[in-house]
Write an enzyme that holds these catalytic residues in place. Structure first.
Site, PDB file in Angstrom:
ATOM      1  N   CYS A   2       0.830  -1.210   0.000  1.00 37.04           N
ATOM      2  CA  CYS A   2       0.000   0.000   0.000  1.00 37.04           C
ATOM      3  C   CYS A   2       0.863   1.258   0.000  1.00 37.04           C
ATOM      4  O   CYS A   2       2.029   1.226   0.392  1.00 37.04           O
ATOM      5  CB  CYS A   2      -0.875   0.025   1.237  1.00 37.04           C
ATOM      6  SG  CYS A   2      -1.670  -1.527   1.606  1.00 37.04           S
ATOM      7  N   ARG A  27       4.264   0.361  -6.162  1.00 36.93           N
ATOM      8  CA  ARG A  27       4.197  -0.520  -5.001  1.00 36.93           C
ATOM      9  C   ARG A  27       3.124  -1.587  -5.155  1.00 36.93           C
ATOM     10  O   ARG A  27       3.076  -2.540  -4.389  1.00 36.93           O
ATOM     11  CB  ARG A  27       3.930   0.309  -3.731  1.00 36.93           C
ATOM     12  CG  ARG A  27       5.066   1.250  -3.385  1.00 36.93           C
ATOM     13  CD  ARG A  27       4.678   2.198  -2.279  1.00 36.93           C
ATOM     14  NE  ARG A  27       4.602   1.567  -0.986  1.00 36.93           N
ATOM     15  CZ  ARG A  27       5.609   1.461  -0.131  1.00 36.93           C
ATOM     16  NH1 ARG A  27       6.790   1.921  -0.453  1.00 36.93           N
ATOM     17  NH2 ARG A  27       5.448   0.891   1.032  1.00 36.93           N
ATOM     18  N   TRP A  74      -3.335  -2.508  -1.200  1.00 35.99           N
ATOM     19  CA  TRP A  74      -3.032  -3.834  -1.751  1.00 35.99           C
ATOM     20  C   TRP A  74      -3.627  -4.812  -0.750  1.00 35.99           C
ATOM     21  O   TRP A  74      -3.151  -4.922   0.376  1.00 35.99           O
ATOM     22  CB  TRP A  74      -1.520  -3.996  -1.868  1.00 35.99           C
ATOM     23  CG  TRP A  74      -1.072  -5.198  -2.618  1.00 35.99           C
ATOM     24  CD1 TRP A  74      -1.054  -5.369  -3.978  1.00 35.99           C
ATOM     25  CD2 TRP A  74      -0.530  -6.408  -2.070  1.00 35.99           C
ATOM     26  NE1 TRP A  74      -0.546  -6.607  -4.283  1.00 35.99           N
ATOM     27  CE2 TRP A  74      -0.221  -7.259  -3.144  1.00 35.99           C
ATOM     28  CE3 TRP A  74      -0.286  -6.849  -0.768  1.00 35.99           C
ATOM     29  CZ2 TRP A  74       0.328  -8.521  -2.964  1.00 35.99           C
ATOM     30  CZ3 TRP A  74       0.258  -8.111  -0.588  1.00 35.99           C
ATOM     31  CH2 TRP A  74       0.559  -8.932  -1.686  1.00 35.99           C
ATOM     32  N   ASN A  98      -0.906   1.208   6.333  1.00 28.27           N
ATOM     33  CA  ASN A  98      -0.141   0.161   5.632  1.00 28.27           C
ATOM     34  C   ASN A  98       0.324  -0.834   6.675  1.00 28.27           C
ATOM     35  O   ASN A  98       0.724  -0.432   7.772  1.00 28.27           O
ATOM     36  CB  ASN A  98       1.121   0.733   4.968  1.00 28.27           C
ATOM     37  CG  ASN A  98       0.785   1.627   3.804  1.00 28.27           C
ATOM     38  OD1 ASN A  98      -0.357   1.741   3.406  1.00 28.27           O
ATOM     39  ND2 ASN A  98       1.819   2.276   3.270  1.00 28.27           N
ATOM     40  N   GLY A  99       0.349  -2.113   6.329  1.00 29.55           N
ATOM     41  CA  GLY A  99       0.822  -3.125   7.276  1.00 29.55           C
ATOM     42  C   GLY A  99      -0.324  -4.023   7.705  1.00 29.55           C
ATOM     43  O   GLY A  99      -1.394  -4.030   7.080  1.00 29.55           O
ATOM     44  N   GLU A 480      17.364 -16.173 -12.570  1.00 29.52           N
ATOM     45  CA  GLU A 480      16.874 -14.794 -12.660  1.00 29.52           C
ATOM     46  C   GLU A 480      16.157 -14.553 -13.997  1.00 29.52           C
ATOM     47  O   GLU A 480      15.117 -13.898 -14.044  1.00 29.52           O
ATOM     48  CB  GLU A 480      18.052 -13.818 -12.471  1.00 29.52           C
ATOM     49  CG  GLU A 480      17.741 -12.350 -12.607  1.00 29.52           C
ATOM     50  CD  GLU A 480      16.650 -11.839 -11.658  1.00 29.52           C
ATOM     51  OE1 GLU A 480      16.225 -12.576 -10.764  1.00 29.52           O
ATOM     52  OE2 GLU A 480      16.198 -10.706 -11.868  1.00 29.52           O
ATOM     53  N   LYS A 484      12.273 -13.400 -14.274  1.00 28.48           N
ATOM     54  CA  LYS A 484      11.853 -12.197 -14.991  1.00 28.48           C
ATOM     55  C   LYS A 484      10.728 -12.540 -15.968  1.00 28.48           C
ATOM     56  O   LYS A 484       9.722 -11.851 -16.036  1.00 28.48           O
ATOM     57  CB  LYS A 484      13.019 -11.586 -15.795  1.00 28.48           C
ATOM     58  CG  LYS A 484      14.073 -10.851 -15.008  1.00 28.48           C
ATOM     59  CD  LYS A 484      13.692  -9.497 -14.481  1.00 28.48           C
ATOM     60  CE  LYS A 484      13.032  -9.554 -13.150  1.00 28.48           C
ATOM     61  NZ  LYS A 484      13.812  -9.764 -11.964  1.00 28.48           N
ATOM     62  N   GLU A 487       7.372 -13.425 -14.129  1.00 28.46           N
ATOM     63  CA  GLU A 487       6.627 -12.401 -13.400  1.00 28.46           C
ATOM     64  C   GLU A 487       6.021 -11.330 -14.294  1.00 28.46           C
ATOM     65  O   GLU A 487       4.968 -10.803 -13.959  1.00 28.46           O
ATOM     66  CB  GLU A 487       7.449 -11.779 -12.256  1.00 28.46           C
ATOM     67  CG  GLU A 487       8.691 -11.051 -12.632  1.00 28.46           C
ATOM     68  CD  GLU A 487       9.410 -10.470 -11.382  1.00 28.46           C
ATOM     69  OE1 GLU A 487      10.579 -10.121 -11.516  1.00 28.46           O
ATOM     70  OE2 GLU A 487       8.795 -10.357 -10.318  1.00 28.46           O
ATOM     71  N   HIS A 503      18.839 -35.147 -15.058  1.00 25.16           N
ATOM     72  CA  HIS A 503      18.237 -35.839 -13.913  1.00 25.16           C
ATOM     73  C   HIS A 503      16.720 -35.655 -13.861  1.00 25.16           C
ATOM     74  O   HIS A 503      16.114 -35.879 -12.821  1.00 25.16           O
ATOM     75  CB  HIS A 503      18.882 -35.351 -12.609  1.00 25.16           C
ATOM     76  CG  HIS A 503      20.354 -35.610 -12.566  1.00 25.16           C
ATOM     77  ND1 HIS A 503      20.882 -36.874 -12.516  1.00 25.16           N
ATOM     78  CD2 HIS A 503      21.404 -34.758 -12.622  1.00 25.16           C
ATOM     79  CE1 HIS A 503      22.203 -36.799 -12.515  1.00 25.16           C
ATOM     80  NE2 HIS A 503      22.550 -35.516 -12.588  1.00 25.16           N
ATOM     81  N   LYS A 602       5.888  -4.337  -5.272  1.00 21.89           N
ATOM     82  CA  LYS A 602       7.313  -4.010  -5.280  1.00 21.89           C
ATOM     83  C   LYS A 602       7.951  -4.298  -3.933  1.00 21.89           C
ATOM     84  O   LYS A 602       9.070  -4.782  -3.851  1.00 21.89           O
ATOM     85  CB  LYS A 602       7.481  -2.528  -5.641  1.00 21.89           C
ATOM     86  CG  LYS A 602       8.934  -2.077  -5.770  1.00 21.89           C
ATOM     87  CD  LYS A 602       9.583  -2.683  -6.985  1.00 21.89           C
ATOM     88  CE  LYS A 602      11.041  -2.334  -7.114  1.00 21.89           C
ATOM     89  NZ  LYS A 602      11.723  -3.228  -8.070  1.00 21.89           N
TER      90      LYS A 602
END
Ligand code: M6R
Length: 607
Positions: A2, A27, A74, A98-99, A480, A484, A487, A503, A602
């Site tokens: 948020c 965010r 959010w 927020n939180g 990575e 990328k 997402e 394997h 984010k």
């Protein structure tokens, strides 16, 4: 997560609040709202979805007034809906938060038992009721908030308005970021710096357990217990432009192209080219005491940490483990005397990383953090901080912060290797020289591979599965690359240690699966080339990422992307570029929300 913005001053605040919220869009959010003091009352407007929905409502019902708060939510408690969107109003009081309030169930029951009507599913509305009851009982707003905080468990940054005190905002912080902006006759608060950059550069970072009263001509800081706090403002030298797109279609693309500059800033003042060493005076670590390194991180930062292990073991010959912070915390991991924890986090606020580092510290480890956001929670709890200087990263998908984290991990490993007497002066000098050339080589790689990556993305845009393979330092880069792509384009992708293919995962390969194989010239080269051949023999479309002029790789690959030649330790800075570009263009061709991919945020400050 948020976003919060608040304003007290002489200007109409709704446009300022909206502008601030827009700068916090990165965010991640699913609804938004504003509350503005207006002639003896507080007007609240909320809307589900993007800020343009809120703007549309504002055009129909303008909010006039010079004191107000705004929020992007959010969802954590209750689905995204207008009734769950912030601000939440109870009686004369309005709150944004927020939180997560952990004891919300008990508080809800207690409020309901006393006859309180709760409209939303949120924990935040409960805070509004708790404050409102005290205000209704005649307590000033500041004291009402203070008393309410003592009932809350969990994490919060809150901003509170009361009809009875129209010239002030009360804010408080515990484990969620909050910054105060100081202007001339106007004051601000926000959950992150970019929201305030067009208005002021003078900012005060609040600490956990603090409150502030924000008025047009002053901010007054205190602890939740009521002790006055004096703190100097910090001058933030980011320009508003640095937080904007600068002509690129997306923040992510801009940030990919900013990497040479970001690395240059991160290396600045660090490379002792004459002595072939790294300047690291502020580490203030007793090197002889360090017996083991534990790297803690999440997501992309975890991939940087994995590369960090290769650096620390290879160059500093120190036993090193890498842990997902979410798996380290709470399992009562063994921390030994002489353990140094390195917490790697772009935001410096990731809850899992913060708690894991805190747990390790409580068990006696020293904590060094690598973070990008100045004054964020993880650096604040650390014994030493090694900032990356990437500037604000707005795209949810991390790019320039990843490569600057690599730079710090490599520099720290060289520094430690020299002080442990295990890294030769020649090798150290060669690495320092190589690092100094990296910004220029990254710029070349960006220029040289952009169009090719766009073409490859166009060719394979319909692929449903993509594999990324690498060995040694290229293994975290393969991971990575896959993260990328997943997402931002929502394409299923896997990163694998190339030697692990046989394997099991090799069963996935057929003619529809593009396989990107990292082939830098290092000690793994021949074996990685064999893995590429194995994939090709099973009809995969193989894309080699190899050093320029590598004819052998060109011959065996269906497509070859060339990167400049460098020392093996430096190849991750260059091989990751085509992977970032490939993912970006696949997502762009698919038309996804590149900068704010679905379901992602984010800064992840929840469990
Ligand atoms: O702020 P942090 O580096 O601690 O964030 C960790 C992850 O949430 C983050 O890297 C995430 O995986 C990114 N979306 C990756 O692009």
């Amino acid at each position: 997560m948020c976003g919060i913005v608040g304003y007290v001053g002489g200007q109409e605040c709704a446009p300022i609040l909206l502008d601030g919220l827009r700068r916090l869009e990165y965010r991640g959010y699913d609804s938004a709202g504003l509350a503005v003091h207006s002639r003896g009352k507080i007007d609240v407007l909320r809307a589900v979805g993007k800020l343009r929905n809120l703007e549309g409502k504002l055009r129909e019902v303008p909010l006039a007034g010079t004191v107000g708060i705004g929020h992007t939510r959010w969802a954590t408690h209750g689905r995204p809906s207008e009734v769950n969107a912030h601000p939440h109003q109870a009686g004369d009081v309005v709150v944004v938060h927020n939180g997560i309030i952990e004891n919300h169930t008990a508080l809800r029951k207690q409020l309901q038992a006393s006859g309180c009507e709760i409209k939303s599913d949120t924990d935040t509305e409960l805070v509004a009721h708790l404050v409102s009851r005290r205000v209704a009982g005649g307590l000033p707003l500041e004291e009402s908030v203070r008393a309410t905080l003592s009932e809350l468990e969990g994490a919060y940054a809150i901003a509170v308005l009361s009809v009875k005190e129209p010239n002030r905002i009360i804010v408080a912080k515990k484990a969620s970021p909050l910054v105060l902006g100081l202007g001339e006759g106007e004051m601000f608060c926000a959950s992150d710096i970019p929201a305030l950059l067009p208005y002021t550069r003078d900012m005060v970072f609040m600490e956990d357990g603090e409150m502030a009263v924000i008025e047009a001509d002053k901010v007054t800081l205190s602890t939740v217990e009521g002790q006055p706090v004096e703190r100097e403002a910090k001058r933030i030298d980011w320009s508003p432009m640095m937080a904007e797109k600068a002509g690129y279609k997306h923040f992510m693309l801009k940030e990919i192209f900013e990497q040479p500059r970001a690395i240059e800033d991160t290396l600045r003042g660090r490379l002792d080219r004459e002595g072939g060493d790294i300047y690291g005076t502020e580490f203030e670590l007793d090197v002889a005491e360090i017996k083991r390194v534990i790297l803690l991180a999440c997501g992309t930062s975890h991939h940087a940490a994995m590369a960090g292990r290769y650096y620390l073991e290879g160059l500093a010959r120190i036993p090193t483990v890498v842990e997902l912070a979410s798996e380290f915390r709470g399992r009562d991991a063994v921390v030994l005397p002489g353990d140094l924890v390195i917490a790697v986090s772009q935001s410096g606020e990731t809850l899992d990383t913060l708690i894991a580092a805190r747990e390790a510290k409580e068990k006696g480890a020293k904590v060094l953090s690598i973070a990008n956001v100045l004054g964020s929670a993880i650096p604040r709890m650390s014994d030493a901080v090694f900032y990356t200087h990437a500037g604000p990263e707005i795209g949810v998908a991390s790019t320039k912060c990843f490569t600057t984290q690599l730079a710090n991990l490599l520099m720290f490993s060289i520094w430690l290797g020299r002080r442990r007497d295990v890294l030769s002066a020649e090798k150290s000098a060669a690495l320092v020289e190589g690092l100094a050339r990296i910004p220029q080589q990254m710029a070349e790689a960006l220029k040289g591979t952009r169009q090719l990556c766009a073409n490859l993305a166009r060719r394979y845009v319909e692929a449903r599965d993509v594999l990324f393979l690498g060995r040694g330092l290229s293994f975290p880069i393969a991971l990575e690359g896959a993260l990328k792509l997943k997402e931002i384009s929502y394409v299923h992708a896997e990163g694998y240690a190339a030697g692990e293919m046989k394997h099991g995962p090799i069963a996935l390969i057929d003619s529809k699966v593009p396989v990107l194989v990292l082939l830098p010239k290092d000690e793994h080269y021949e074996r990685s080339l064999s893995n590429l051949e194995e994939a090709k023999a099973r009809d995969a479309q193989v894309i080699g990422i190899a050093t320029e002029g590598d004819e052998e790789a060109r011959e065996v690959s269906h497509n070859l992307v060339e990167i400049p030649a460098s020392l093996p330790e430096l190849t991750p800075f260059l091989t990751v570029i085509p992977l970032q570009l490939y993912s970006y263009y696949v997502a762009d061709f698919k038309g996804t929300d590149v900068d704010q991919p679905r379901n992602l945020a984010k800064t992840v400050t929840v469990e």
